[in-house]
Design an enzyme around this catalytic site. Structure first.
Site, short mmCIF file in Angstrom:
data_model
loop_
_atom_site.label_atom_id
_atom_site.label_comp_id
_atom_site.label_asym_id
_atom_site.label_seq_id
_atom_site.Cartn_x
_atom_site.Cartn_y
_atom_site.Cartn_z
N ASP A 1 40.64 35.99 45.64
CA ASP A 1 41.41 35.90 46.87
C ASP A 1 42.12 37.22 47.16
O ASP A 1 43.00 37.65 46.41
CB ASP A 1 42.44 34.77 46.75
CG ASP A 1 43.03 34.36 48.08
OD1 ASP A 1 42.61 34.92 49.11
OD2 ASP A 1 43.89 33.47 48.09
N HIS A 2 41.74 37.86 48.25
CA HIS A 2 42.34 39.13 48.67
C HIS A 2 43.46 38.92 49.68
O HIS A 2 44.02 39.86 50.21
CB HIS A 2 41.25 40.03 49.27
CG HIS A 2 41.67 41.44 49.49
ND1 HIS A 2 41.96 41.96 50.74
CD2 HIS A 2 41.87 42.47 48.62
CE1 HIS A 2 42.29 43.23 50.63
NE2 HIS A 2 42.25 43.57 49.36
#
Length: 358
Positions: free
Chosen positions: A302-303
């Site tokens: 997850d960025h």
């Protein structure tokens, strides 16, 4: 005067007015039906080859909510296509390219291939501003190499398929954009594409400064400011310069809200900041996210960058561009926060696992 002449004159004046003003409709965030909306949030889902949903397998899945649909729900529309809120919103920039009736600024510390940003250590910040003389939008996001410059067209970048991302779009009246520009001067954004028609930026000198690489060079090194959306929703902008030298979440957001936080940020790099439990303000790194109707995924996929308050009765959610890493303490950046029970519930309930304090 004959009625037909009066009608013709009226229509001619209407057309002339539209041409003089520029865009036929006020610039705005757009929803999934291509209708103006005060704000929306998109949670782009990480690519998952084992998912039963084709768009998630391909890396183009998304969850969506807005002011009129205040539950974060899975959308079957692929981000690769151009019939969803993000594409509809930025399309105003593409279709008005070169016409001189729309101002825009695109900034990203990881710009699209072939685009250049200012020299120096620009902030870890990504976004888009666009406005005419009436209103416009601010799109705050975490997506590298997005969007393409105004001379091209909407396209979701291939590099952004793998990881999760967050995007927050807010519609503002024209008078708010000078304030937004002042805030972004703390971020030191890497501007890679812009168009600032003189008739639209006379009252927004700070926006012009952004394009000229002007940023904050003296204390204070951080600043918060209330902004009002077009429909009157209060958003709080927290922005810091590189010389502030502290963690956005622990040293500012938690102390400001007098609350602990769950923080989901990119921690795949070196020198990550651990969860912190000091003075009763527990700031936890999220390790796993579970989105109802979407998918479950680890924080390493997850960025996105978001945080929610944990104190009972507080319903604040923040979306921005800074990670909890030592290096990010010395990068410009920030977050935009809103107090909304439904938005808070969507993000708070998504926390499936967090890193305890040691």
């Amino acid at each position: 005067m004959p009625s037909s002449v009066i009608m013709f004159t009226f229509l001619a004046l209407t057309v002339l007015t539209a041409v003089m003003v520029g865009t036929s409709e006020a610039v705005s965030c757009m929803d999934n039906k291509n209708k103006p909306v005060d704000w929306f949030i998109v949670y782009k889902l990480p690519q998952d080859s084992a998912s039963s949903k084709p768009v998630i397998r391909e890396g183009y899945g998304q969850m969506y909510m807005d002011v009129n649909n205040q539950a974060l729900k899975f959308s079957s529309t692929s981000l690769k296509d151009d019939d969803h809120a993000i594409a509809y919103t930025v399309d105003d920039i593409y279709k008005n390219h070169g016409k001189g009736n729309l101002a825009h600024v695109m900034y990203n510390d990881q710009p699209p291939a072939g685009e250049e940003i200012q020299s120096g250590l620009v902030g870890h910040t990504k976004g888009v501003l666009a406005f005419d003389g009436t209103s416009g939008f601010w799109l705050v996001h975490s997506v590298p190499k997005f969007p393409l410059p105004a001379s091209k067209s909407y396209n979701w970048p291939d590099n952004a398929k793998r990881n999760g991302q967050t995007l927050l779009c807010i519609t503002f009246k024209y008078d708010q954009f000078e304030k937004i520009g002042q805030q972004l001067k703390y971020n030191y954004p890497g501007v890679y594409d812009s168009d600032l028609p003189s008739k639209l930026v006379g009252k927004t000198p700070s926006i012009v400064d952004l394009v000229k690489n002007v940023h904050v060079t003296s204390p204070p090194w951080n600043r918060q400011l209330n902004l009002q959306s077009k429909s009157g929703q209060t958003f709080v902008s927290f922005n810091k310069a590189s010389k502030w030298g502290e963690d956005l979440y622990k040293n500012w957001l938690a102390t400001h809200f007098k609350s602990g936080l769950y923080c989901e940020t990119w921690q795949n790099g070196g020198r990550n900041l651990n969860s912190s439990c000091e003075a009763g303000l527990n700031v936890y790194n999220v390790k796993k996210v579970s989105l109802s109707g979407g998918s479950d995924f680890k924080g390493t996929k997850d960025h996105s960058k978001w945080a929610v308050t944990t104190k009972s009765g507080l319903k604040w959610t923040c979306i921005g561009g800074i990670n909890r890493q030592t290096s990010q303490m010395y990068r410009g950046g920030g977050a935009v926060c809103l107090e909304n029970a439904n938005v808070h519930k969507a993000f708070y309930d998504s926390v499936a696992e967090y890193e305890p304090c040691t």
